[in-house]
Design a protein around this motif. Structure first.
Motif, mmCIF file in Angstrom:
data_model
loop_
_atom_site.group_PDB
_atom_site.id
_atom_site.type_symbol
_atom_site.label_atom_id
_atom_site.label_comp_id
_atom_site.label_asym_id
_atom_site.label_seq_id
_atom_site.Cartn_x
_atom_site.Cartn_y
_atom_site.Cartn_z
ATOM 1 N N GLU A 273 33.885 -77.915 -27.166
ATOM 2 C CA GLU A 273 34.727 -79.096 -27.388
ATOM 3 C C GLU A 273 36.163 -78.691 -27.702
ATOM 4 O OE1 GLU A 273 33.922 -82.244 -26.737
ATOM 5 O OE2 GLU A 273 32.129 -81.250 -25.953
ATOM 6 N N HIS A 274 36.324 -77.632 -28.473
ATOM 7 C CA HIS A 274 37.670 -77.145 -28.788
ATOM 8 C C HIS A 274 38.369 -76.635 -27.526
ATOM 9 C CE1 HIS A 274 40.778 -74.372 -30.296
ATOM 10 N NE2 HIS A 274 40.765 -75.073 -31.408
ATOM 11 N N HIS A 275 37.631 -75.939 -26.693
ATOM 12 C CA HIS A 275 38.210 -75.342 -25.485
ATOM 13 C C HIS A 275 38.638 -76.401 -24.474
ATOM 14 C CE1 HIS A 275 38.824 -71.698 -23.045
ATOM 15 N NE2 HIS A 275 38.410 -72.407 -22.000
ATOM 16 N N ARG A 276 37.865 -77.485 -24.364
ATOM 17 C CA ARG A 276 38.155 -78.487 -23.340
ATOM 18 C C ARG A 276 39.455 -79.235 -23.610
ATOM 19 N NH1 ARG A 276 34.523 -81.700 -21.492
ATOM 20 N NH2 ARG A 276 32.623 -81.026 -22.549
ATOM 21 N N ARG A 277 40.018 -79.125 -24.803
ATOM 22 C CA ARG A 277 41.271 -79.818 -25.110
ATOM 23 C C ARG A 277 42.437 -79.283 -24.272
ATOM 24 N NH1 ARG A 277 40.715 -79.249 -31.690
ATOM 25 N NH2 ARG A 277 38.726 -80.364 -31.903
ATOM 26 N N ARG A 278 42.366 -78.002 -23.907
ATOM 27 C CA ARG A 278 43.489 -77.390 -23.189
ATOM 28 C C ARG A 278 43.085 -76.697 -21.898
ATOM 29 N NH1 ARG A 278 47.385 -74.573 -27.796
ATOM 30 N NH2 ARG A 278 47.690 -76.443 -29.079
ATOM 31 N N HIS A 279 41.793 -76.643 -21.613
ATOM 32 C CA HIS A 279 41.334 -75.859 -20.468
ATOM 33 C C HIS A 279 40.300 -76.649 -19.670
ATOM 34 C CE1 HIS A 279 43.301 -72.420 -22.386
ATOM 35 N NE2 HIS A 279 42.677 -72.759 -23.489
ATOM 36 N N PRO A 280 40.187 -76.379 -18.375
ATOM 37 C CA PRO A 280 39.188 -77.083 -17.550
ATOM 38 C C PRO A 280 37.770 -76.658 -17.913
ATOM 39 C CG PRO A 280 40.295 -75.375 -16.275
ATOM 40 C CD PRO A 280 41.028 -75.466 -17.582
ATOM 41 N N ARG A 356 37.505 -60.621 -16.091
ATOM 42 C CA ARG A 356 37.281 -60.887 -17.517
ATOM 43 C C ARG A 356 36.232 -61.991 -17.622
ATOM 44 N NH1 ARG A 356 42.370 -62.996 -19.760
ATOM 45 N NH2 ARG A 356 42.953 -63.374 -17.581
ATOM 46 N N LEU A 357 35.148 -61.691 -18.355
ATOM 47 C CA LEU A 357 34.021 -62.619 -18.386
ATOM 48 C C LEU A 357 33.523 -62.743 -19.824
ATOM 49 C CD1 LEU A 357 32.336 -64.280 -16.387
ATOM 50 C CD2 LEU A 357 30.844 -62.299 -16.109
ATOM 51 N N VAL A 358 33.482 -63.965 -20.320
ATOM 52 C CA VAL A 358 32.954 -64.258 -21.653
ATOM 53 C C VAL A 358 31.657 -65.028 -21.486
ATOM 54 C CG1 VAL A 358 33.378 -65.433 -23.853
ATOM 55 C CG2 VAL A 358 35.267 -64.312 -22.652
ATOM 56 N N ILE A 359 30.596 -64.553 -22.137
ATOM 57 C CA ILE A 359 29.278 -65.171 -22.025
ATOM 58 C C ILE A 359 28.813 -65.594 -23.418
ATOM 59 C CG2 ILE A 359 26.956 -64.945 -21.098
ATOM 60 C CD1 ILE A 359 29.098 -64.346 -19.052
ATOM 61 N N ALA A 360 28.329 -66.817 -23.549
ATOM 62 C CA ALA A 360 27.814 -67.316 -24.821
ATOM 63 C C ALA A 360 26.315 -67.552 -24.707
ATOM 64 C CB ALA A 360 28.527 -68.613 -25.226
ATOM 65 N N GLY A 361 25.564 -66.967 -25.633
ATOM 66 C CA GLY A 361 24.109 -67.133 -25.661
ATOM 67 C C GLY A 361 23.393 -65.845 -25.322
ATOM 68 N N GLY A 362 22.412 -65.483 -26.139
ATOM 69 C CA GLY A 362 21.700 -64.230 -25.935
ATOM 70 C C GLY A 362 20.940 -64.168 -24.628
ATOM 71 N N ALA A 409 34.774 -68.099 -34.111
ATOM 72 C CA ALA A 409 35.558 -69.220 -34.617
ATOM 73 C C ALA A 409 35.660 -70.308 -33.557
ATOM 74 C CB ALA A 409 36.945 -68.728 -35.018
ATOM 75 N N SER A 410 36.243 -71.444 -33.929
ATOM 76 C CA SER A 410 36.295 -72.592 -33.014
ATOM 77 C C SER A 410 37.094 -72.282 -31.754
ATOM 78 C CB SER A 410 36.896 -73.806 -33.727
ATOM 79 O OG SER A 410 38.214 -73.524 -34.170
ATOM 80 N N ASP A 411 38.088 -71.387 -31.866
ATOM 81 C CA ASP A 411 38.931 -71.056 -30.713
ATOM 82 C C ASP A 411 38.470 -69.784 -30.015
ATOM 83 O OD1 ASP A 411 39.566 -69.262 -32.712
ATOM 84 O OD2 ASP A 411 41.725 -69.351 -32.383
ATOM 85 N N PHE A 412 37.197 -69.446 -30.165
ATOM 86 C CA PHE A 412 36.712 -68.142 -29.717
ATOM 87 C C PHE A 412 36.971 -67.881 -28.238
ATOM 88 C CE2 PHE A 412 33.534 -65.468 -27.709
ATOM 89 C CZ PHE A 412 33.693 -64.292 -28.430
ATOM 90 N N PHE A 413 36.698 -68.822 -27.370
ATOM 91 C CA PHE A 413 36.726 -68.556 -25.929
ATOM 92 C C PHE A 413 38.112 -68.135 -25.442
ATOM 93 C CE2 PHE A 413 32.983 -71.600 -25.915
ATOM 94 C CZ PHE A 413 32.050 -70.588 -25.783
ATOM 95 N N ALA A 414 39.135 -68.888 -25.805
ATOM 96 C CA ALA A 414 40.490 -68.521 -25.377
ATOM 97 C C ALA A 414 40.914 -67.213 -26.027
ATOM 98 C CB ALA A 414 41.466 -69.641 -25.729
#
Length: 423
Positions: A273-280, A356-362, A409-414
């Protein structure tokens, strides 16, 4: 190699690799590499700590034991003097396994009569008191983990939960004893041997407790726990003159980027939800995926169309929505189909130049890195507690961040994408 780790999932492997590479402030850590599944070749000669990442957390217990023993044999062949079995700091398992069976199998293989069990990770809010696991100020069974889609944790008493999985009695070293220091901890572990208690829960509510446990077990051939259990272990080897201590360093990697999120944790959903504020952001329609009406090409197309904008694709959903899909199609079928979807998408993205690849979830991380067949990963600086930069060299170099569901943190992805680029 001085220290070897058998990790039951890929994000957890990154977590403990980060702990070992970072070490304690002022001491430094061990030069660490993460290996994806059991390697067929020897480790580089300069690696001091090797983490073998398995995808064994949610498979049949007998298969998890077999894979873990294979990883142990490889680590022994590299000369490891100490082994850590790493599992989640929220003890993700079912009453049938896999933590107990794997821990007992490793203990038997190493002829260890008393083994530390400590999933605590205070830096991420996981603490153990009187054998009960807390997530921040909530018992594990009231933290949201009781609704985990694969391994619901409905009992915070880790001693009782582990006793359901283990063949031998389970012991406890309570916090008042831990606070007395390494000698008292070691004495109580020895007393557990006399009582026939093979696996021993050890309380920990601060990082100092974890360092004390590590010192108490400095000569133990086997420890088990979350990444926190490794906090004091590099210092043991440094104090013994076997390692010099260093800080992890890797060069950043430029190039196109993507975020893939398969975790359904509350933390990951908040980060999305935090990421969608500024990113697709693209939400996967799981129902369409299960009916074959949507696939990996849709993800690749979306990411490439939004290159340079930190695009994120997710299948994460609220617990009630996830349960409804599981009831409709079957839990295992949904999990398998989504793992395959993300794996195929990652292969397509890397083939198209994603670096560059970020993956969430084991489970998602395990599926993706297994499909990419990256080999050894060099451990770099920490992004957020428990999540380091990982770099794979080769004909298609790639920088990765593998995030457990509840970490960051909430801004982790960016932030992670920036750190992968060397910012």
């Amino acid at each position: 190699m001085l220290l070897g780790v058998v990790a039951d999932d890929f994000t957890g492997a990154s977590d403990i690799a980060n702990t070992l590479a970072k070490g304690l402030a002022g001491q430094g850590g061990l030069k660490t590499a993460q290996f994806l599944n059991v390697p067929s070749l020897k480790a580089p000669a300069d690696i001091e700590a090797g983490v073998v990442a398995l995808k064994s957390r949610s498979i049949a217990a007998a298969d998890a034991v077999a894979q873990s023993l294979a990883a142990l044999r490889w680590l022994q062949d590299q000369g490891c003097r100490q082994i850590v079995f790493k599992y989640c700091s929220t003890f993700d398992s079912t009453p049938d396994g896999n933590i107990g069976p794997v821990a007992e199998a490793l203990a038997a293989a190493l002829d260890q009569k008393s083994v530390v069990v400590c999933p605590a990770f205070p830096g991420a809010g996981r603490t153990i008191y009187q054998g009960h696991l807390f997530v921040h100020d909530r018992l594990l069974s009231e933290s949201g983990l009781e609704k985990h889609p694969l391994n619901p944790m409905t009992d915070p008493d880790i001693r009782r939960w582990l006793a359901r999985q283990a063949k031998h009695p389970v012991g406890l070293v309570a916090w008042p004893s831990v606070r007395q220091g390494p000698e008292r901890i070691a004495a109580e572990l020895q007393q557990a041997v006399q009582r026939g208690q093979r696996l021993v829960i050890v309380d920990a509510i601060t990082d100092d407790d974890l360092v004390a446990i590590g010192r108490a077990a400095a000569t133990a051939l086997l420890l088990t726990g979350g990444s926190g259990i490794a906090l004091g272990l590099p210092g043991n080897f440094i104090a013994a003159g076997l390692a010099k201590g260093a800080r992890p360093q890797v060069a950043g990697m430029s190039g196109p980027e993507a975020v893939l999120a398969g975790s359904c944790s509350g933390a990951t959903r908040g980060q999305i939800e935090h990421h969608r504020r500024r990113h697709p952001v693209l939400a996967i329609d799981v129902d369409k995926v299960m009916r074959g009406a949507s696939g990996a090409n849709d993800i690749v197309t979306f990411v490439l169309a939004n290159a340079g904008k930190a695009p994120l694709v997710y299948s994460s959903g609220a617990p009630e929505d996830v349960k409804a899909l599981q009831d409709r199609y079957g839990r295992e079928k949904v999990a398998h189909r989504l793992d395959r979807l993300f794996a195929d998408a990652a292969q397509g993205l890397v083939a198209k130049g994603i670096r560059r690849l970020v993956i969430a979830g084991g489970e998602t991380s395990g599926a993706v890195v297994s499909a990419l067949d990256l080999g050894a990963l060099t451990v770099g600086p920490e992004i957020d507690p428990g999540v380091p930069v990982l770099v794979a060299e080769g004909k298609s170099p790639i920088a990765l961040a593998l995030k457990s569901g509840n970490f960051g943190a909430s801004d982790f992805f960016a932030k992670a994408l920036a750190r992968l680029a060397g910012a």
